[in-house]
Design an enzyme around this catalytic site. Structure first.
Site, PDB file in Angstrom:
ATOM      1  N   ASP A  94       0.635  -1.313  -0.009  1.00  0.00           N
ATOM      2  CA  ASP A  94      -0.464  -0.017   0.404  1.00  0.00           C
ATOM      3  C   ASP A  94       0.780   1.168  -0.247  1.00  0.00           C
ATOM      4  O   ASP A  94       0.548   2.166   0.396  1.00  0.00           O
ATOM      5  CB  ASP A  94      -0.709   0.030   1.351  1.00  0.00           C
ATOM      6  N   HIS A 151      23.612   3.703 -18.699  1.00  0.00           N
ATOM      7  CA  HIS A 151      22.909   4.616 -17.084  1.00  0.00           C
ATOM      8  C   HIS A 151      23.005   3.479 -15.921  1.00  0.00           C
ATOM      9  O   HIS A 151      22.243   2.921 -15.515  1.00  0.00           O
ATOM     10  CB  HIS A 151      21.607   4.289 -17.941  1.00  0.00           C
ATOM     11  N   ASP A 198      25.609  12.799 -13.796  1.00  0.00           N
ATOM     12  CA  ASP A 198      24.999  13.009 -15.142  1.00  0.00           C
ATOM     13  C   ASP A 198      23.686  13.468 -13.706  1.00  0.00           C
ATOM     14  O   ASP A 198      22.780  12.800 -13.500  1.00  0.00           O
ATOM     15  CB  ASP A 198      24.404  11.746 -15.657  1.00  0.00           C
ATOM     16  N   ASP A 232      18.915  19.138 -17.734  1.00  0.00           N
ATOM     17  CA  ASP A 232      20.182  17.349 -17.951  1.00  0.00           C
ATOM     18  C   ASP A 232      21.525  18.097 -18.347  1.00  0.00           C
ATOM     19  O   ASP A 232      22.098  18.719 -19.331  1.00  0.00           O
ATOM     20  CB  ASP A 232      19.137  16.812 -19.331  1.00  0.00           C
ATOM     21  N   HIS A 242      26.351   6.097 -28.730  1.00  0.00           N
ATOM     22  CA  HIS A 242      24.600   6.981 -28.541  1.00  0.00           C
ATOM     23  C   HIS A 242      24.779   8.340 -29.407  1.00  0.00           C
ATOM     24  O   HIS A 242      25.962   8.790 -29.179  1.00  0.00           O
ATOM     25  CB  HIS A 242      24.818   7.083 -26.807  1.00  0.00           C
ATOM     26  N   HIS A 258      19.356  15.285 -27.505  1.00  0.00           N
ATOM     27  CA  HIS A 258      17.731  14.891 -27.498  1.00  0.00           C
ATOM     28  C   HIS A 258      17.028  16.290 -26.802  1.00  0.00           C
ATOM     29  O   HIS A 258      17.708  17.133 -26.479  1.00  0.00           O
ATOM     30  CB  HIS A 258      17.693  13.161 -26.067  1.00  0.00           C
ATOM     31  N   HIS A 265      13.999  13.699 -22.137  1.00  0.00           N
ATOM     32  CA  HIS A 265      13.709  12.538 -23.778  1.00  0.00           C
ATOM     33  C   HIS A 265      12.583  13.208 -24.040  1.00  0.00           C
ATOM     34  O   HIS A 265      11.202  12.282 -23.917  1.00  0.00           O
ATOM     35  CB  HIS A 265      14.095  11.458 -23.828  1.00  0.00           C
ATOM     36  N   GLU A 309      25.680  16.120 -25.742  1.00  0.00           N
ATOM     37  CA  GLU A 309      26.178  15.133 -25.018  1.00  0.00           C
ATOM     38  C   GLU A 309      26.793  13.751 -25.317  1.00  0.00           C
ATOM     39  O   GLU A 309      26.775  12.641 -25.290  1.00  0.00           O
ATOM     40  CB  GLU A 309      25.045  14.796 -24.292  1.00  0.00           C
ATOM     41  N   TYR A 329      33.565   6.857 -23.338  1.00  0.00           N
ATOM     42  CA  TYR A 329      34.100   5.129 -22.387  1.00  0.00           C
ATOM     43  C   TYR A 329      34.366   4.435 -22.875  1.00  0.00           C
ATOM     44  O   TYR A 329      34.229   3.476 -23.704  1.00  0.00           O
ATOM     45  CB  TYR A 329      32.030   4.899 -22.999  1.00  0.00           C
ATOM     46  N   ARG A 352      31.961  12.373 -19.762  1.00  0.00           N
ATOM     47  CA  ARG A 352      30.744  12.790 -21.172  1.00  0.00           C
ATOM     48  C   ARG A 352      30.540  14.536 -20.248  1.00  0.00           C
ATOM     49  O   ARG A 352      30.804  14.546 -18.930  1.00  0.00           O
ATOM     50  CB  ARG A 352      29.634  11.856 -20.620  1.00  0.00           C
ATOM     51  N   GLU A 395      27.860  17.252 -21.518  1.00  0.00           N
ATOM     52  CA  GLU A 395      26.470  17.631 -21.692  1.00  0.00           C
ATOM     53  C   GLU A 395      26.291  19.101 -20.930  1.00  0.00           C
ATOM     54  O   GLU A 395      25.857  19.404 -19.901  1.00  0.00           O
ATOM     55  CB  GLU A 395      25.524  16.715 -20.973  1.00  0.00           C
TER      56      GLU A 395
END
Length: 474
Positions: free
Chosen positions: A69, A275, A292, A303, A382, A386, A393, A417, A421, A439, A441
Site C-alpha cells: 500500500d 545508465h 549526470d 539535464d 549513443h 535529445h 527525453h 552530450e 567510454y 561525458r 552535456e
C-alpha cells in the site's frame, strides 16, 4: 577484523544551509510557476484548431504502487498537464471543438472529506472549473454515462493508446467499435483513431516564453547541484552521498522542485556504464567522477553532465580524453542554429571524437572509413542530442516523412552530450586509458540568430573544474 575507514568523517560531503540567494531564487521560481489557466487555454485552442471536427480524450497518469500500500510519488502525464495544468490522478479531459458548452470538459475525483484527510485536498468538480478553466466538469464516475454523447458528433477520435493497455484503452476501443457499425446509416460517430502525439509532439518542440523561463530556472538549479558535488566529491566519499547532496540541493530550493531523473554518479570505471544508477561505490584517489543529473522546476527539466577529478587534478591521460570530449561538445554546440538539420550536432561531435580516438591510439585508419564502418561505437555508442522540456527525453521526431532530418527552429531546446567510454579491460587498449569514462552535456536553446547555452553556470573548462575541486580540497 577489517581495518576501519580512516578519517571517514572528514570525507563526507557537507549538507549546508541553502546557498546565499536561495530564498530569493525560490521566490522568483514560485512566481514563474504560478501560471493561470489562460496559458493552458491558449494551448488547447491551438490544439483544437488542428483537430477540426474531431474530439480528443486525454487521461491523467495512473497512480502506481511501489509495494503493498505504498505509492510511488505521483507525476502527471506530460501531455495531459501541457493542455490542462491539472495535477491530480483519476482525471480525464475531453476536448470537443464542435460543442461550445463542452469545449473543455474535465472528469475528476469529487471532493471527499474523509479521503482528503488521508491523502490531501482535491480540486473537485467546482475547482476543475474555477481553478483550471473547464467549461464543464463532472465526477469521474459519470465518465461512462456521458462520454458517448461527447464523442458522437466527431469524425475522428484523438486518443493515445497506452503501452500497457488498461481499462481506459478498453473503454475507448469499445466506444469506437460501437460507433463504427451504425455509422454508415446514422452518419454520426468517430471513424478514425488518431494519436494526439502527432500534433502535441510538434507543439511541445517549440517552447513558449513561460516554458523557457522555467527551463532556465531548472538549468540554474542543476548547476548549483553540480558545483556542490564537484566540491564534495573527494576520495573516501560514496557515490550515494553525492546523489543525496544533489537531492538535498534541488529539494531545498523549493517544495515543488526535485530531480528530473534518477541521478547517475559514476566513479572510475562506473562512468563507462551509460545508465549507471546503482551509485554504491566509494570514490578512491585518482578517480574521475561522472555526474549526470538534472533538476525539475514547475514540471520542466534540465539535464547536465560533468566529469571531474576526485583528487582535484586530472592525470595526463584523463586530461587528454577530457580535452577531446570538450572539443566534441563545442563542435556540437556550434552546429546548433536555425535551419540546421537535427543531426548536425551529432555529425560534428562524432567527427571530433573519432579523430580523437585515433590520436589516443584507440583506433587506427581513415576517420571517414571508421565512421562508415561504425568502429567508433566501441567507445561512443549513443547519439549526441535529445529534445528537452516537460520530459527529459521530450517527444518529437528527429526525421521528416521523407527520412531526412528535421530542421532546427527557434524555441527548440536540446542537449549536446558527447562522451568517450573506454572499457576497463582490453589488451588492445593503452593501459593508461582503460576504465576512463567522460561525458559532458549542456542544454542548448535554438535562437533566432544561433543558440543560447542554458547550463554554463556550471563550468566545463578543465582548468575551471580543477580550480573548483582543488579549492574545496585545500
Amino acid at each position: 577484523m577489517t581495518e576501519a575507514m580512516p578519517a571517514a568523517a572528514s570525507t563526507q560531503p557537507t549538507f549546508a544551509e541553502p546557498a546565499e540567494g536561495a530564498v530569493e531564487h525560490a521566490e522568483a521560481a514560485d512566481a514563474v510557476r504560478s501560471r493561470g489557466p489562460e496559458e493552458f487555454r491558449a494551448r488547447r485552442e491551438r490544439f483544437m484548431a488542428s483537430i477540426g471536427e474531431g474530439v480528443a480524450v486525454l487521461a491523467a497518469a495512473p497512480e502506481l504502487v511501489k509495494s503493498r500500500d505504498t505509492d510511488i510519488p505521483f507525476r502527471q502525464n506530460s501531455d495531459f498537464f501541457y493542455l490542462t495544468g491539472f495535477l491530480e490522478p483519476g482525471a480525464v479531459a475531453v476536448l470537443t471543438p464542435h460543442d461550445g458548452a463542452h469545449r473543455f470538459t474535465l472528469f475528476v475525483r469529487p471532493r471527499d472529506p474523509e479521503r482528503e484527510t488521508w491523502n490531501g485536498r482535491r480540486a473537485g468538480v467546482e475547482g476543475a472549473m474555477q481553478a483550471y478553466g473547464a467549461d464543464a466538469a463532472y465526477p469521474i464516475e459519470e465518465l461512462d454515462s456521458r462520454l458517448k454523447a461527447l464523442l458522437e458528433p466527431a469524425d475522428a477520435l484523438w486518443y493515445a493508446l497506452r503501452a500497457d493497455g488498461g481499462e481506459m484503452d478498453r473503454r475507448m476501443l469499445a466506444l469506437l467499435t460501437g460507433f463504427r457499425a451504425p455509422r454508415p446509416r446514422a452518419g454520426k460517430g468517430p471513424w478514425d483513431l488518431r494519436d494526439p502525439g502527432q500534433l502535441l509532439d510538434r507543439m511541445r518542440l517549440i517552447k513558449e516564453p513561460g516554458e523557457l523561463a522555467l527551463m532556465r530556472e531548472a538549468a540554474e538549479l542543476a548547476a548549483r547541484g553540480h558545483i556542490a558535488v564537484m566540491r564534495a566529491g573527494r576520495p573516501g566519499v560514496g557515490e550515494w552521498e553525492l546523489q543525496a547532496l544533489l537531492d538535498q540541493t534541488f529539494r531545498s530550493y523549493s517544495a515543488t522542485s526535485g530531480t528530473s531523473f534518477p541521478a547517475i554518479v559514476g566513479s572510475a570505471a562506473n562512468a563507462t556504464v551509460l545508465h549507471y544508477v546503482t551509485n554504491d561505490r566509494r570514490i578512491e584517489e585518482g578517480d574521475l567522477v561522472l555526474v549526470d543529473a538534472g533538476a525539475d522546476v514547475g514540471f520542466y527539466c534540465s539535464d547536465i553532465t560533468r566529469t571531474f577529478p576526485a583528487s582535484g587534478r586530472f592525470s595526463a591521460p584523463q586530461r587528454a580524453v577530457y580535452d577531446i570530449v570538450l572539443r566534441a561538445l563545442e563542435a556540437g554546440i556550434e552546429a546548433v542554429r536555425p535551419g540546421a538539420p537535427a543531426n548536425a550536432m551529432h555529425l560534428a561531435a562524432r567527427r571530433v571524437l573519432v579523430e580523437g580516438m585515433i590520436t589516443l591510439g584507440l583506433l587506427e585508419g581513415d576517420p571517414e572509413k571508421l565512421i562508415e564502418e561504425e568502429k567508433f561505437k566501441r567507445f561512443f555508442m549513443h547519439n549526441t542530442s535529445h529534445w528537452l522540456g516537460l520530459d527529459v527525453h521530450d517527444p518529437g521526431s528527429y526525421t521528416a516523412r521523407d527520412g531526412e532530418p528535421i530542421v532546427l527552429q527557434p524555441g527548440m531546446v536540446l542537449t549536446i552530450e558527447p562522451g568517450l567510454y573506454i572499457p576497463e579491460h582490453g589488451d588492445d587498449i593503452p593501459a593508461e586509458l582503460r576504465g576512463i569514462g567522460i561525458r559532458l552535456e549542456d542544454d542548448v536553446l535554438v535562437t533566432e540568430d544561433g543558440h543560447e547555452i542554458l547550463t554554463r553556470a556550471v563550468p566545463v573548462d578543465p582548468d575551471d573544474v580543477e580550480r573548483i575541486c582543488s579549492e574545496a580540497r585545500s
